[in-house]
Design an enzyme around this catalytic site. Sequence first.
Site, PDB file in Angstrom:
ATOM      1  N   LYS A 173       7.631   2.058  -0.270  1.00  0.00           N
ATOM      2  CA  LYS A 173       6.914   1.883   0.999  1.00  0.00           C
ATOM      3  C   LYS A 173       6.487   0.419   1.052  1.00  0.00           C
ATOM      4  O   LYS A 173       5.546   0.015   0.391  1.00  0.00           O
ATOM      5  CB  LYS A 173       5.687   2.806   1.017  1.00  0.00           C
ATOM      6  CG  LYS A 173       5.171   3.218   2.369  1.00  0.00           C
ATOM      7  CD  LYS A 173       4.498   2.166   3.206  1.00  0.00           C
ATOM      8  CE  LYS A 173       3.197   1.586   2.711  1.00  0.00           C
ATOM      9  NZ  LYS A 173       2.855   0.356   3.485  1.00  0.00           N
ATOM     10  N   GLY A 226      -0.775  -4.965  -4.820  1.00  0.00           N
ATOM     11  CA  GLY A 226      -1.554  -5.197  -3.603  1.00  0.00           C
ATOM     12  C   GLY A 226      -2.976  -5.562  -3.976  1.00  0.00           C
ATOM     13  O   GLY A 226      -3.236  -6.026  -5.090  1.00  0.00           O
ATOM     14  N   SER A 227      -3.892  -5.308  -3.063  1.00  0.00           N
ATOM     15  CA  SER A 227      -5.275  -5.720  -3.295  1.00  0.00           C
ATOM     16  C   SER A 227      -5.960  -4.800  -4.309  1.00  0.00           C
ATOM     17  O   SER A 227      -5.548  -3.649  -4.505  1.00  0.00           O
ATOM     18  CB  SER A 227      -6.047  -5.682  -1.974  1.00  0.00           C
ATOM     19  OG  SER A 227      -6.088  -4.349  -1.508  1.00  0.00           O
ATOM     20  N   GLY A 231      -5.665  -0.802  -4.825  1.00  0.00           N
ATOM     21  CA  GLY A 231      -5.252  -0.392  -6.172  1.00  0.00           C
ATOM     22  C   GLY A 231      -6.191   0.645  -6.764  1.00  0.00           C
ATOM     23  O   GLY A 231      -5.749   1.596  -7.428  1.00  0.00           O
ATOM     24  N   GLU A 248      -0.731  -3.961 -10.064  1.00  0.00           N
ATOM     25  CA  GLU A 248      -0.819  -5.428 -10.031  1.00  0.00           C
ATOM     26  C   GLU A 248      -1.679  -5.760  -8.825  1.00  0.00           C
ATOM     27  O   GLU A 248      -1.273  -5.518  -7.692  1.00  0.00           O
ATOM     28  CB  GLU A 248       0.580  -6.060  -9.877  1.00  0.00           C
ATOM     29  CG  GLU A 248       1.550  -5.723 -10.984  1.00  0.00           C
ATOM     30  CD  GLU A 248       1.112  -6.221 -12.339  1.00  0.00           C
ATOM     31  OE1 GLU A 248       0.245  -7.118 -12.407  1.00  0.00           O
ATOM     32  OE2 GLU A 248       1.607  -5.698 -13.340  1.00  0.00           O
ATOM     33  N   CYS A 282      -0.654 -14.283  -4.969  1.00  0.00           N
ATOM     34  CA  CYS A 282      -1.614 -13.633  -5.874  1.00  0.00           C
ATOM     35  C   CYS A 282      -2.058 -14.612  -6.945  1.00  0.00           C
ATOM     36  O   CYS A 282      -3.148 -14.515  -7.487  1.00  0.00           O
ATOM     37  CB  CYS A 282      -0.999 -12.395  -6.498  1.00  0.00           C
ATOM     38  SG  CYS A 282       0.623 -12.704  -7.197  1.00  0.00           S
ATOM     39  N   GLU A 389     -11.644 -13.072  -3.642  1.00  0.00           N
ATOM     40  CA  GLU A 389     -10.291 -13.472  -3.250  1.00  0.00           C
ATOM     41  C   GLU A 389     -10.252 -13.685  -1.745  1.00  0.00           C
ATOM     42  O   GLU A 389     -10.354 -12.728  -0.974  1.00  0.00           O
ATOM     43  CB  GLU A 389      -9.283 -12.394  -3.667  1.00  0.00           C
ATOM     44  CG  GLU A 389      -7.853 -12.853  -3.499  1.00  0.00           C
ATOM     45  CD  GLU A 389      -6.836 -11.791  -3.872  1.00  0.00           C
ATOM     46  OE1 GLU A 389      -7.028 -10.615  -3.535  1.00  0.00           O
ATOM     47  OE2 GLU A 389      -5.819 -12.156  -4.503  1.00  0.00           O
TER      48      GLU A 389
END
Length: 498
Positions: A173, A226-227, A231, A248, A282, A389
């Site tokens: 996805k 992703g974020s 996650g 990750e 990232c 972030e």
Amino acid sequence: MFYKNYIGGVWVESTSGKTFESRNPAHSGQVVGEFQDSNEFDVDYAVGFAKDSFKMWKNTPAPKRAEILFRAAEILIRDKECIAKQMTQEMGKVIAETRGDVQEAIDMAYYAAGEGRRLAGETVPSELKNKWCMTIRQPMGVIGAITPWNFPIAIPAWKAFPALVAGNTMVIKPAEDTPWSVIKLAEVFHEAGLPAGVFNVVTGYGPTAGMPLVQHKDVKMLSFTGSTATGKKVATACAELGKQYSLEMGGKNGIIVMDDADIDLAVEGVAFGAFGTTGQRCTACSRVFVHADVEKEFVEKLIAKAESLYIGDGIDETVQMGPLINEKALIKVDGYVQDAKNRFAFKGGGTMVLAGGIIQEPTEDTYGWFYKPTIFTDVDDNDPLMQEEIFGPVVAVTTFTGTNEAIWLLNNTKYGLSAAVYTSDINFAMTALDEIETGLVYINTSCIGAEVHLPFGGLKGTGNGHRDAGQTMIDNCTEWKVCSIDYSGTVQKAQIDH
Ligand code: NAD
């Protein structure tokens, strides 16, 4: 263009009957494509095909699986320029960077193809007489992958090629901002001769298409990038189901500039790390710790470098920095900058030395989500600019005097993805390699630059101990099996004194 899901080797529309648009971040009025807004029924349909084709794919000899992946690499090379151009239009980063993104996929394809002849286990001596022991790797089954938009084809490729060469099947996805690149990857696999059902793509949004994939009972392992916020949701859902998962997630990467550093080199590295991909890697550099003795020279040169960057539509080869991904990102980045400005005006704790901000008067080149490089100095290390972030071209700089202090400041974050040190002191470089709490550490080069055969990922809030790419992704999606054969013809009992 109207795009469908790729399920069981054919293109199908979502049962939702709904679609969504992906727009060019550099020209926000320009629609790149219309994609399926998929739901749990589409996910279930795709997982069904992946499950049904697993046995056939697992039993295809690994070197033969690898040959198909090798062919995919050749097709990616043939189509590299066209993919890069389309990726710049869907995601906004400059064409040199999207070429690099495709190259990562090519490199990973070749690497994984080579692994088809190296999926080795071990043969080891037994504790018992006339007994033979070995370990073999076995694929897990259906791997679910959920990917972000900032590396639209590289990250899907990091996950797909190792998983497929190891004999797994996959449902992916992609991020809703960049579905095209993964649709293209499916076309590449199709042309390369990957059997139907082995690789499936379901486009859509996280809660409606991503979470059903996470929660599907037949998905054996979920590989997420992703974020950190998403996650954690993925981790919670997987933990409840006892499902394996790799994460990750976000980063807050820093660079240390020592007083003995080559300052011009450091400025180039920080600028590339902070403003490349518009600060949306990232591994992007958003914190700089510079020795007090060289701060003035460093900051002056960094400001000059940032001001010199030509901002615009990344499809133009001369453009050095493209737009942010979407309006939400623009509002988020500007929110951090405006809050910091107000905070520092009232309470101190930092100074804005380069007021970038939203491009208020767009030209033909900048009619999208553009944000100019923004630099703060003297920023307190606990300030949100140093801790959260932001994911935009915003850098917070502070000074140090002692080497221990520099490493302490760099480690003072909940994340642990990447870091860099500029120094000519080998002793300090070695100490930094040892003591910095990140998955990636670079000396005298910027904090970005993954290589596909190296484990990619981070510590602390960035990951859960797994790594993407290389051998480590193969580890994530295979199980070890211990196989023992006793040819003594007698009853030998392990763990009983013999
Ligand atoms: P995101 O978390 O918003 O989305 C990532 C993916 O998760 C998308 O496909 C999205 O649709 C999906 N998703 C969202 N909500 C979901 C839910 N409830 N259930 C299941 N899936 C869901 O992240 P993003 O904005 O696409 O990407 C940027 C983030 O990714 C940054 O934090 C960046 O640091 C991180 N990132 C990390 C790495 C790494 O290797 N550590 C690499 C690239 C990006």
